[in-house]
Design a protein around this motif. Sequence first.
Motif, short mmCIF file in Angstrom:
data_model
loop_
_atom_site.label_atom_id
_atom_site.label_comp_id
_atom_site.label_asym_id
_atom_site.label_seq_id
_atom_site.Cartn_x
_atom_site.Cartn_y
_atom_site.Cartn_z
N TYR A 1 32.74 2.68 -8.45
CA TYR A 1 31.55 3.42 -8.88
C TYR A 1 30.62 3.62 -7.69
O TYR A 1 30.12 4.70 -7.43
N MET B 1 26.23 -7.91 -0.96
CA MET B 1 27.64 -7.78 -1.30
C MET B 1 28.30 -9.13 -1.51
O MET B 1 28.87 -9.41 -2.57
N ILE B 2 28.20 -9.97 -0.49
CA ILE B 2 28.88 -11.27 -0.60
C ILE B 2 28.34 -12.04 -1.78
O ILE B 2 29.11 -12.59 -2.58
N LYS C 1 16.58 0.99 -7.92
CA LYS C 1 15.70 2.15 -7.90
C LYS C 1 14.90 2.19 -6.61
O LYS C 1 14.37 1.18 -6.19
N GLY C 2 14.86 3.36 -6.04
CA GLY C 2 14.06 3.51 -4.85
C GLY C 2 14.51 2.60 -3.74
O GLY C 2 13.72 2.20 -2.91
N GLY C 3 15.77 2.27 -3.75
CA GLY C 3 16.35 1.57 -2.62
C GLY C 3 16.08 0.09 -2.56
O GLY C 3 16.30 -0.55 -1.56
N ASN C 4 15.59 -0.48 -3.65
CA ASN C 4 15.37 -1.92 -3.59
C ASN C 4 16.53 -2.69 -4.20
O ASN C 4 17.04 -2.33 -5.21
N ASP D 1 34.21 -1.27 -10.69
CA ASP D 1 32.76 -1.30 -10.47
C ASP D 1 32.42 -0.99 -9.01
O ASP D 1 31.42 -0.33 -8.71
N ILE E 1 33.97 9.00 -12.52
CA ILE E 1 33.55 7.69 -13.03
C ILE E 1 34.19 7.34 -14.36
O ILE E 1 34.83 6.29 -14.47
N ILE F 1 31.94 5.97 -5.18
CA ILE F 1 31.94 7.37 -5.58
C ILE F 1 30.53 7.93 -5.66
O ILE F 1 30.24 9.00 -5.16
N ASP F 2 29.66 7.19 -6.29
CA ASP F 2 28.35 7.74 -6.56
C ASP F 2 27.25 7.01 -5.82
O ASP F 2 26.87 5.90 -6.17
N PRO F 3 26.72 7.64 -4.78
CA PRO F 3 25.71 6.96 -3.96
C PRO F 3 24.45 6.63 -4.76
O PRO F 3 23.70 5.73 -4.38
N ARG F 4 24.23 7.37 -5.86
CA ARG F 4 23.00 7.12 -6.61
C ARG F 4 23.00 5.75 -7.26
O ARG F 4 21.98 5.23 -7.68
N LEU F 5 24.22 5.16 -7.38
CA LEU F 5 24.29 3.86 -8.03
C LEU F 5 24.10 2.72 -7.04
O LEU F 5 24.00 1.57 -7.42
N ARG F 6 24.09 3.07 -5.75
CA ARG F 6 23.95 2.00 -4.76
C ARG F 6 22.51 1.57 -4.66
O ARG F 6 21.63 2.41 -4.62
#
Lengths: 564, 326, 305, 504
Positions: free
Chosen positions: B312, B1-2, B323-326, B309, B245, B315-320
């Motif tokens: 986004y 984040m930072i 891919k595959g949490g990396n 941004d 979105i 709202i949408d956890p899929r964008l966090r």
Amino acid sequence: MELLEINNMVVEFPSRHGVFTAVDDVSLTVAEGEIVGLVGESGAGKSTVGNAVMGLLQSPGHMPSGEIWLHGERIDQLSPSDMRSIRGKRIGMIFQDPMTSLNPIETIEYQLVETIQTHLDVGTSEARRRAVDLLDQVGIPDPANRIKQYPHQFSGGMRQRVVIALALCVEPELIIADEPTTALDVTIQAQILELIKDLCKSRKLGVILVTHDMGVIAETTDRVAVMYRGRLIEMGETDQVINAPQQPYTRSLIAAVPPSNKKINRFPKVAIEESDGNALQNFDLKGHWLGRGDAFDTTVENLLEVRDLQKRFIVKSSILPRNRVYMDAIKGIDFDVRSGETFGLVGESGSGKSTVARVITGIYPDDGGSMRFAGHDLTGASGKDDARAGRQNIQMIFQDPYSSLNGRMKISSIVAEPMIVNKLTDTAEERHQIVTDLLELVGLGKDAAKKYPHEFSGGQRQRISIARALATRPRFLICDEPTSALDVSIQAQILNLLKDLQEQLRLTLLFISHDLPVIRQMCDRVGVMRHGDLVEVADTEALFEYPQHSYTQTLIGQMPKFAK
Amino acid sequence: MISYIVKRALQSVLVLLAVGFVAFGMFRFIGDPIDNMLGQERTDADIERLREILGLNDPFLVQYWNFLKGALQGDMGVSFRQGRPALDIILDRLPATLELAMVSATFAMVVGIFLGIYTAINRKGPITNFILTTSLIGVSLPTFLIGILLIYLFAVELKWLPSFGRGDVVPVGDWWTTGLLTASGLKSLILPAITLGLYQMTLIMRLVRSEMSEVLRQDYIRFARARGLKERAINFRHAVKNTLIPVITVAGLQIGSIIAFSIITETVFQWPGVGLLFIDSVQFVDIPVMASYLMMISVMFVGINFIVDMAYLAIDPRLRGGKGGN
Amino acid sequence: MDSVKRAFDSDLAWSFRHSPVAILSATVALLLILAAVCAPLIAPYNPFDPASLNLMNGFSRPMEPNAFTGDSFLLGTDDQGRDVLSTILYGMRISLFVGFAAVVFAMIIGVVAGLVAAYAGGRVDAIIMRIADVQLTFPSILVAMLIFGIAKGFTPVHLRDQMAIWVLIISIGLSDWVQFARVVRGAALVEKSKEYVEAAILIGRGPIAIIFRHILPNVLSPVLVIATISLALAIIAEATLSFLGVGAPPTRPSLGTLIRIGQGYLFSGEWWILLFPSLTLLLLALSVNLLGDWLRDALNPKLGD
Amino acid sequence: ETLNWARAGDSLTLDPHAQNEGPTHALAHQIYEPLLIRDMTGQMVPALATEWGPNADDPNVWTFKLREGVTYHDGAAFDSEDVLFSLERAQSEDSDMKELLNSIKEVRAPDASTIEIETDGPNPILANNLTNLFIMDKGWAEANDVVKVQDFEGGEETFASRNANGTGPYKLTSRAPDSLTELEAFDGYWGKGEFPLEITKIKYTPIKNAATRVAALLSGEVDFIQDVPVQDLGRVDADENLKVIKAPQNRVIFFGLNLGDDDLTTDDVEGANPFADKRVRQAMNMAINREAIMKVVMRDQSIPAGVAMPPFVNGWTEALDTIPSNDIEAAKALVAEAGYGDGFTVTLHCPNDRYINDEAICQAAVGMMAQIGITVNLDAKPKAQHFPQINNLETDFYMLGWGVPTYDSEYIFNFLVHTKTENRGSWNGTRYSNPDIDAKIVSLASETDLAKRDATIAEIWAAVQDEILYLPIHHQVLNWGMSNKVETVVDPEDVPKFKYFTLN
Ligand SMILES: Nc1ncnc2c1ncn2[C@@H]1O[C@H](COP(=O)(O)OP(=O)(O)OP(=O)(O)O)[C@@H](O)[C@H]1O
Ligand SMILES: Nc1ncnc2c1ncn2[C@@H]1O[C@H](COP(=O)(O)OP(=O)(O)OP(=O)(O)O)[C@@H](O)[C@H]1O
Ligand SMILES: [Mg+2]
Ligand SMILES: [Mg+2]
Ligand code: NI
């Protein structure tokens, strides 16, 4: 008084190509505390019956005639708001497709708590406690933490269990369970079915259980209804229907159930005398485009070599790396898939099977270990191009067929796409012909080409996805629960086709399934996964006869027996 | 984040530099401020002298550089038109615009989302058709015309609402003045807020409607129904959140442009905000004001887009995460 | 022939034939476009020919003889004595061309930029989106002045009028593309993570095909909403820019300019100068938006009802 | 009685010497006073000076007798020290008024109520230049550190730019630039009893948009507006509570032609300048139908002009201002005679936000030129782009308007007729250059014999008219819209002086 009474239900889907009658004059009753099984051909209209009872037919579907009574109250003509008060509260429904049934952007917890609070007058913390309890009951490990996650972070089977929990959480009078255990391994399946049976007994719950699994039918249901092409063709006590089926279709259905106790060469085919000639035809692979591709070279012994493969997901993200919490989905596994063989992967739901598939295909990046495919390094360590070149020959049938189909494309384009991309055909006519053939092959008929994915039943979508995979003429095919939604007859047709291809072209298969009889018939060797580990790898017969690992033993032991 | 924020901040600096560069390349085409500044009695010699003093004879890169040097020390130049520091002028005007923008954006969002949902749920029917058609009038006619028509109706004919200005304002804190606390201030807000918000409202309504129609056909909405959730929860939580979105993207952009370029509305209603200031500056070729203004606007847009941004991800956890949490 | 038949038989054509609203709005839009194209043939006067104008005809009321000249005009005349009907017809040529071209231009840049940014992510995304931020800072007035100023340096005097049209299109397009880009990017980010995209990658689809064949159709709805709603705005923007001296000359007023002129006569009783062009624009915007609504629904197989 | 006053623009600063600009002076006139002032009819009348004139013995020295018993709003007394101080201040580097005073050599204050101004040559119109030159209190300026004029370009904000202390009829009570300025009648005003002074409070709001301004008047929110659009006059006049008054403005509108260059850049004639041929200019002058422009475009709110000089100006005669006949056939013949029978193309540059209906006038002219075969491409732009083009000699055919604050022809000649040089002819975009005329123009400045001076002026005008240097269109008319309760006449310089206003 019956709990549910359906009289002469007709459901139609009008379209520009004419009106399609999905349910044709179906009558059915469910008593309190009774479990009624609903079986039948894929696309026969089973889910549609359930949807119609809920008043949730997808537009443009509608019910032109028929009556639905719940506890002596006619409900098919209720106003939308009255219907709303019945849904969830008095009739619960488990949707067939767990993947798309959950709101993708809300946590599991939110969805559970919301449902509980809508129907029960409990505080938020109480609702949360109940939600965690429910997840625990459906066998989700570490529910207190996992409840905070989002649907896409759950495995297929776990999502299915969430859907079940959501339907059960307000304790309705009637549950319509549409293929509730298709993605579950036998142990958890048993646990869930036990739960439902308990509820039936203790709370006089009525259940309509839609399933393709004759073993489940045999072990769970009181009565069975058989549907075929929108009609209810047979209905009776479970024992009687299974042991003395009246109708030819029922008979063939039962005959087609693969035996779990011995390996046979091919799946028994359904032989029903079809008046309209639309039965699955025998197919000559040799002369066909599918069988014509160059046989794959056999020089490499192990087509795929996986060593110490690891994959972890971030469970709790944080700015500081050391504060992040990870979940190891694959904890360093090794296995080989030999050229031309079928390697089965079984295991607990959520054990990492789909993740393995996704890492191999490159959808998820790996977190360590190595993968070699026909001489290419798939981890990308020796260059992205090498990995890409390697993956060109890997194809996959997704566990969730619906989400893997582009909803804005017609079936004809979806199936034709791989041929266009890889320039596998010369002319548009040829391509058109092959699409028709493939759709026939998977039992869909050429009319399907003109439709869009949402117009199909669960099993039909699965077959579209298979047809698309075949259209790539793959060398290595990963099948993630390829037949989970298929009735045994079509399952047999498709699995036989795969076997033929394997013989003809030395197609190599990585076959992920929870269906142990199918695994036994299909696979040469089997790996068993649990908690991200590959606990056992063995030749199929050896595994089934002499399971080594304790988990494997439980698994095999719990396999539902279907004795004719 | 930072690290993401730091990266974004660095990018913003580049954006600012680019904005300045384009701006100074552009100013010469807008006209010559000298005429406005000197009035009719000037001689050619006067013109030359003033151009020299103001540095207008320098190549634009030099002007740009001088502006940057000043800006780094917090000096954004002096208005050619008003002879006051550009930044002061802008800050003076900002509260009026921000209040108007806030009110009209709220109006646009609330009404737009609500009507969007309504027309998505009731896809056919006379009320839906009426809303859909009449709202189009709002976007088919020039803002100017709508403003004047509203003035004519509500100020001249009915005499209900004032035709211009902010009404009475009261100071809040050091530099903020608000019209939200006086009756005349609130009355003055109504017409400009509607005029300004009409387009955004229609846009948001149509966006919500179009996205909602799609979402409402998703399986998870049917399943939500099957769970017996209240219609309100389904529509306003599950469905709306899934349409959000594109909606917040557009809302962000629109709020930005409401603040930045509410030129016409502010002119029509003589709203003493930055939009009016901006058009005055363009007409007067008030380069320092325009330059500082554009800088401020770009900071604002960078900020808004950053927030969008971030939204986004919220709202949408899929964008966090990748891919595959990396 | 075959392809015509196929086109006629397509789902889109079928849905069109079964939607009265679509047919009606398409007819209206088409008629307007046709009227604009054929303006020289059907307009009673040529308002763009200054020699044919008589200033004394100015402000004639509709269908009433002018006090000075005795001439009578169906929809009256404007402040220069131009026949309002003919001016609307001629003006629409400019407005429609600029409006459609600008929106299409903005849409193409925006959609491509948004899709590429979303799909490529990382640095490409950052660059495109920061360019968008810069663009957002400059309203179309400034962009137009810049482009006009630069273009003036390159075009010979006699080509300036033609150039003006393109400057308008580019300036309006440039100030609109960001909206498309950001919306498409937002929607595409969501789509990109869906399984059907992964499936397409596995099949061997290249990035370009995935972006345009798979993701694009799924993010098209908001694009259509914005595009149709922007049309009227672009037509009005053209008038504003022309007023700032960067567009069509006032002797050749577009529809938007005509409305702008008419606005001046709101209080003074010459209502026809404003009313008729505004109605025309309204009709155009309405039909395009309704057509857009239909197209959006028709392109969405799930809404087939 | 409160008067709500609106006009298009706001005063730019309260420092009376920092800007020489209409709205700025208009506000200052309520607060500050000059030595002498033009009343609402344009007549020069005493303000802070009671008598003035050049000394009989030395025409280079003017003596001003100052009014006694005048106090500033803060109570300080007014005396010659203040005048001395103000004139010096107005001459300083940062002052925008210094051009008007550049003939002044020295200012002296022989006693508390007398001022002597010595010029560096005889300046017959010195008094004309002082009507907007406001007097500040020296003590106040020193106390508040505003001895120096606000450096406008340098971006200084001073005490004087935000506060005001004059001797005028109204004192400032509050001010928010560009939005609201409030004034209140000054109790200690010297003119009490002499002027009506019926308005006791003034609320001044700039309203940029003409339609809004009119709407605000119609709705009764303001009582008095300047610049009513000509087409809305009828609507305002028709309202039973409102009225419109008008008067000719001190401004003439005309077209300029590039007649000096060998070739034009915007035309399609190779190697020649059609405007260089007097017959073409004559034809164009005849082609303009001033009558029609007045009737249709200006709705009778203009006075067709035959000379580029407002009627107020010294040098104006009816004969000069007779409009040429509008004879298309004759004009066509002239064009053909000049060799342009097939016509030619040229671009007309026009502002679209400066003069009343400027763009519409240009459009009308395009049609009129088309009738004699001249194809005119119209290029209408905002003033900030239009005027620099004239200045940089980038235009061949352009519109310009001219006001004459000094009410003297010399002012026009200096800017519009003299050859374009560093200090003169800055607005002469015609490229006209005639050394004889130039010499005559220069001589006007120092000619003390007024009769002789007038004769020279007439000579120059004759030459200008003969050459058809400019194509005059009309004199603008000023319109003020107001509530019936307000009674006034229109000031030809568009500066309302509220002390003269009466109320019904
Ligand atoms: N939205 C729809 N539009 C058109 N046809 C539909 C739609 N939904 C279902 N059908 C058709 O209705 C028939 C019955 O579908 P249904 O989903 O009830 O089958 P099913 O018995 O549940 O099959 P499966 O076991 O494969 O899930 C299918 O042939 C399907 O193609
Ligand atoms: N994108 C993701 N983010 C976080 N966790 C994930 C993600 N995908 C999968 N997981 C987790 O990884 C584990 C393995 O999931 P996987 O889908 O591989 O299971 P599976 O063996 O295929 O199970 P099933 O038989 O139920 O489909 C599960 O606990 C799941 O929750
Ligand atoms: Mg089904
Ligand atoms: Mg799985
Ligand atoms: Ni199964």
